[in-house]
Design an enzyme around this catalytic site. Structure first.
Site, PDB file in Angstrom:
ATOM      1  N   TYR A 166       0.849  -1.187   0.000  1.00 53.54           N
ATOM      2  CA  TYR A 166       0.000   0.000   0.000  1.00 53.54           C
ATOM      3  C   TYR A 166       0.887   1.240   0.000  1.00 53.54           C
ATOM      4  O   TYR A 166       1.857   1.314  -0.732  1.00 53.54           O
ATOM      5  CB  TYR A 166      -0.985  -0.058   1.181  1.00 53.54           C
ATOM      6  CG  TYR A 166      -2.172   0.843   0.983  1.00 53.54           C
ATOM      7  CD1 TYR A 166      -3.003   0.684  -0.139  1.00 53.54           C
ATOM      8  CD2 TYR A 166      -2.461   1.851   1.877  1.00 53.54           C
ATOM      9  CE1 TYR A 166      -4.081   1.516  -0.342  1.00 53.54           C
ATOM     10  CE2 TYR A 166      -3.553   2.693   1.687  1.00 53.54           C
ATOM     11  CZ  TYR A 166      -4.358   2.523   0.570  1.00 53.54           C
ATOM     12  OH  TYR A 166      -5.427   3.351   0.366  1.00 53.54           O
ATOM     13  N   LYS A 226     -20.529 -20.398 -10.078  1.00 46.02           N
ATOM     14  CA  LYS A 226     -19.829 -20.217 -11.356  1.00 46.02           C
ATOM     15  C   LYS A 226     -18.400 -19.732 -11.109  1.00 46.02           C
ATOM     16  O   LYS A 226     -17.456 -20.188 -11.767  1.00 46.02           O
ATOM     17  CB  LYS A 226     -20.590 -19.193 -12.193  1.00 46.02           C
ATOM     18  CG  LYS A 226     -20.177 -19.169 -13.646  1.00 46.02           C
ATOM     19  CD  LYS A 226     -20.830 -20.303 -14.409  1.00 46.02           C
ATOM     20  CE  LYS A 226     -20.618 -20.164 -15.894  1.00 46.02           C
ATOM     21  NZ  LYS A 226     -21.579 -20.941 -16.673  1.00 46.02           N
TER      22      LYS A 226
END
Length: 761
Positions: free
Chosen positions: A50, A105
């Site tokens: 970060y 899925k």
């Protein structure tokens, strides 16, 4: 009619509603979680991940957007998006209700093609609002998989998004079915001696999948006049006005036939994407010789193979169901289409890429089946023919073949932004990316369904055991035998809301007609170990493990599972009173660890506390045998805290001596040691020892002691990211498995199935 013409129907896996709810609710609700791919252990890690380190790739991407594929997950990330207007066969139930399907899925993307995926449910039925919500997501993803969107809106949405976005947009309900069905049809044409240019096809169902099938087949060579599309109002012909739209009109034919029955007179092939019963026996009888019938309505096909077999013996059939041969299963397509498209950074999935996928699938079905696939067929190796025109989902060759073909087509048609340097190298990389043993449990379950067994669940009055036994029977794995008092079993089942159906047996040890035979058998085994006949009779009457193990020992059952109500060592002692080690073998415990697409067997995790060198060598041999029974070639690492003599240690000497024993007896599998776990599992570290005998990362780890094995496997299980099954008992004369105390029903089903498979017997 000869038996050979009868369809080879397999038991259809079923489950209760509660089992499905429990599966989705257990542990962390749902089926997905986010796992970081970079270390986050130190302040420096956080600074790199970060602020301020993240600013560097930000500036690089701002300067060159293509580098987003290098510095972020975009290149391996697909969004699965739906509005829930056509959920499976359930209809329009809304965006929120579609979330379990979309999560599923996403799981399939990861499982079959190692593609990360996020599901997004958009709460609107307005095509324009849907398009506007999705079109701006391009920077986040490498591809968009649209799912469960009703026709005709799905045509509008897909086409507009393909025009607006520079990443692949693919509606699987349309094109996935079309690709798999086309592959099967190519092979059916081959088997029946037909030419694609002269074959006459009738497609019943003018929704998303039906129209996609017609478009793909025409692109592959079917003449438009030979393809007749039908809907609920009959043939779609030129001049028809009722129930028409622009997508149907594009496939209208000149014909005086008006009904499905008329269309099928003399037809060579039928594609059904409609509903149960749409194809009648009379219609089948009117088709041409050697008809090709793909009845793909789910969950019930337009006509069953049994019904077709009653009237003709020359048909080739496919359905959408897994309990018949030739399943048209979309999982054979979409993961590998996206894998190939992502790897070349394709801007779209075009018609040429879909054709390439269909042809690759068709070609694969014609090739000899490898051992990994044959294992799922209980030794009856499938061969290209009427009952095998479509590959099976767990064929480990699928990703390399289909994704490679898709990537090549993308490059040849100019939609690949990052062409591959070598297709051969890409194929090899794909072959190694998906470890075929990751599907080992699925193959085990499939083989047991083909040869169902009688499995004894010893602690039959426990709720989890009853639930597992019912699930075992419902899944078509065999007959479940519960040991317990019938009134107690039924009361526990009723209290838990479990319905005990046919296929479940309850045996009360005291009332069994085999009680005396079991007591006599046990007395003959134990009389010289201080047991009187009355002691053996008491064990049979009162100890369910003794009774259940006797059933297996005397052939009244094929396998046994126990362990829910007592600790592992106590259950093991119970079993050893009744069942001996297989002659020439040593009983050990092997744990199956599945982590991030890799499967590793760890031994000994149950029996030998501090094994000698001789015992370690035997453990290696038994574990290698278990690996082979599970379907893959063993690469055995004998582990220690030292690696090849560094540092020198007394306990490591036992491991080195075990390797020397294996050298002397010349075993027929790869092995080496002593080595650390990092050397055994990490090919880069292993490369620092060029003399290491292993050809790749180990898949069998022989631990130097029980305590290290138990600690390692339990830590893996509890820290997350891994599934640990076992310990599996190996080396006994009969298949017996022990679950950890307080095991859940799913653990029991897995172990019962592994016992039925014979992994340990």
């Amino acid at each position: 009619m000869p038996d050979s013409t009868q369809p080879k129907k397999r038991p259809r896996p079923t489950f209760t509603d509660q089992e499905a709810l429990d599966f989705h609710a257990r542990g962390k609700p749902g089926k997905l979680e986010i796992v970081p791919t970079k270390p986050m252990a130190t302040q420096r890690d956080l600074s790199l991940a970060y602020s301020p380190g993240v600013a560097v790739p930000v500036l690089a991407i701002a300067k060159n957007p293509a580098t987003a594929f290098d510095y972020t997950a975009r290149g391996n990330l697909v969004a699965v998006i739906s509005n829930g207007t056509a959920i499976l066969g359930l209809g329009n139930l809304g965006a929120l209700a579609s979330k379990p399907v979309m999560e599923g899925k996403s799981v399939l993307f990861k499982r079959f093609a190692d593609i990360d995926s996020i599901d997004l449910e958009i709460d609107t039925e307005d095509p324009e609002a849907f398009i506007n919500a999705v079109r701006h997501l391009g920077p986040s993803f490498g591809g968009i998989n649209l799912e469960d969107i009703k026709a005709p809106e799905c045509f509008i949405i897909e086409q507009r998004l393909k025009e607006l976005m520079d990443i692949p947009v693919f509606h699987d309900d349309q094109h996935g079915t079309a690709i798999i069905a086309a592959a099967g049809l190519l092979n059916a044409l081959e088997l029946t001696g037909r030419d694609i240019h002269s074959t006459r096809l009738v497609v019943n169902g003018a929704g998303a999948a039906g129209i996609a099938c017609v478009e793909l087949l025409k692109a592959m060579g079917f003449k438009p006049d030979n393809v007749m599309l039908c809907d609920t109002k009959g043939v779609i012909y030129q001049g028809r006005e009722e129930g028409m739209n622009q997508w149907k009109s594009a496939h209208a034919v000149r014909s005086d036939r008006r009904t499905l029955a008329q269309a099928l007179e003399g037809a060579d092939a039928f594609f059904g994407l409609s509903q149960k019963g749409a194809l009648t026996r009379a219609m089948v009888a009117a088709m041409a010789p050697n008809p090709i019938i793909f009845a793909m309505a789910n969950p019930d096909p337009e006509i069953t193979p049994e019904e077709v077999a009653e009237i003709r013996d020359d048909a080739i059939m496919a359905t959408g169901r897994s309990d018949y041969p030739n399943q048209v299963n979309n999982v054979l397509g979409f993961p590998y289409l996206f894998r190939g498209a992502l790897d070349v950074q394709a801007t779209t999935i075009n018609m040429e890429m879909k054709i390439a996928a269909a042809k690759a699938l068709a070609t694969l079905a014609r090739e000899d089946v490898p051992d990994d696939v044959a294992a799922a067929y209980a030794g009856a190796r499938p061969r290209f023919g009427r009952d095998y025109i479509i590959p099976v989902p767990f064929d480990p060759r699928l990703m390399a073949r289909v994704s490679g073909a898709v990537a090549q087509a993308a490059m040849e048609t100019g939609v690949a932004r990052k062409p591959l340097k070598s297709l051969a190298e890409y194929g090899r990389a794909l072959a190694h990316r998906r470890d075929p043993v990751a599907g080992v449990l699925a193959r085990v379950f499939e083989q047991v369904r083909r040869r169902p067994k009688r499995v004894v669940f010893a602690e039959g009055e426990e709720e989890a055991v009853i639930r597992a036994a019912v699930s075992f029977g419902n899944q078509g794995l065999g007959t479940a035998v519960l040991v317990g008092r019938e009134e107690r079993v039924m009361a526990a089942a009723e209290a838990a809301g479990i319905e005990i159906k046919a296929g479940i047996e309850i045996h009360n040890a005291r009332l069994s007609t085999r009680n005396a035979a079991y007591a006599q058998f046990l007395y003959e085994r134990l009389q010289r170990q201080g047991y009187l006949f009355r002691d053996c009779q008491r064990l049979i009457n009162n100890d369910r493990n003794a009774f259940a193990a006797s059933m297996v020992a005397l052939g009244d059952a094929d396998a046994m599972v126990t362990g829910v109500t007592r600790n592992y060592s106590a259950a093991l002692a119970d079993i050893r009173r009744v069942i001996s080690e297989k002659p020439g073998h040593r009983a050990i415990g092997v744990s199956l660890v599945l982590a991030r697409g890799r499967t590793v067997l760890v031994a000994d995790t149950a029996v030998h506390e501090m094994p000698t060198a001789e015992e370690l060598a035997d453990i290696a041999i038994e574990a290698a045998g278990a690996a082979r029974r599970l379907g893959y070639q063993p690469r055995v690492a004998l582990l220690a805290f030292s690696t090849f003599g560094n540092p020198e240690a007394e306990r490591s000497a036992r491991v080195r001596e075990a390797v020397e024993i294996l050298d002397r007896i010349r075993v027929d599998f790869e092995y080496d040691g002593e080595m650390g776990a990092d050397v055994a599992l990490n090919p880069e570290i292993m490369a620092a020892y060029p003399f290491c005998r292993l050809s790749g990362p180990a898949n069998v780890l022989v631990m130097p002691a029980f305590h290290s094995a138990a600690i390692a496997t339990k830590m893996l299980q509890e820290l997350g990211g891994s599934t640990v099954i076992g310990p599996l008992l190996v080396g006994f004369d009969r298949p017996v498995q022990i679950v950890p105390i307080a095991a859940k029903d799913n653990d029991l089903v897995n172990m019962a199935t592994l016992a039925a498979f014979g992994v340990g017997g």
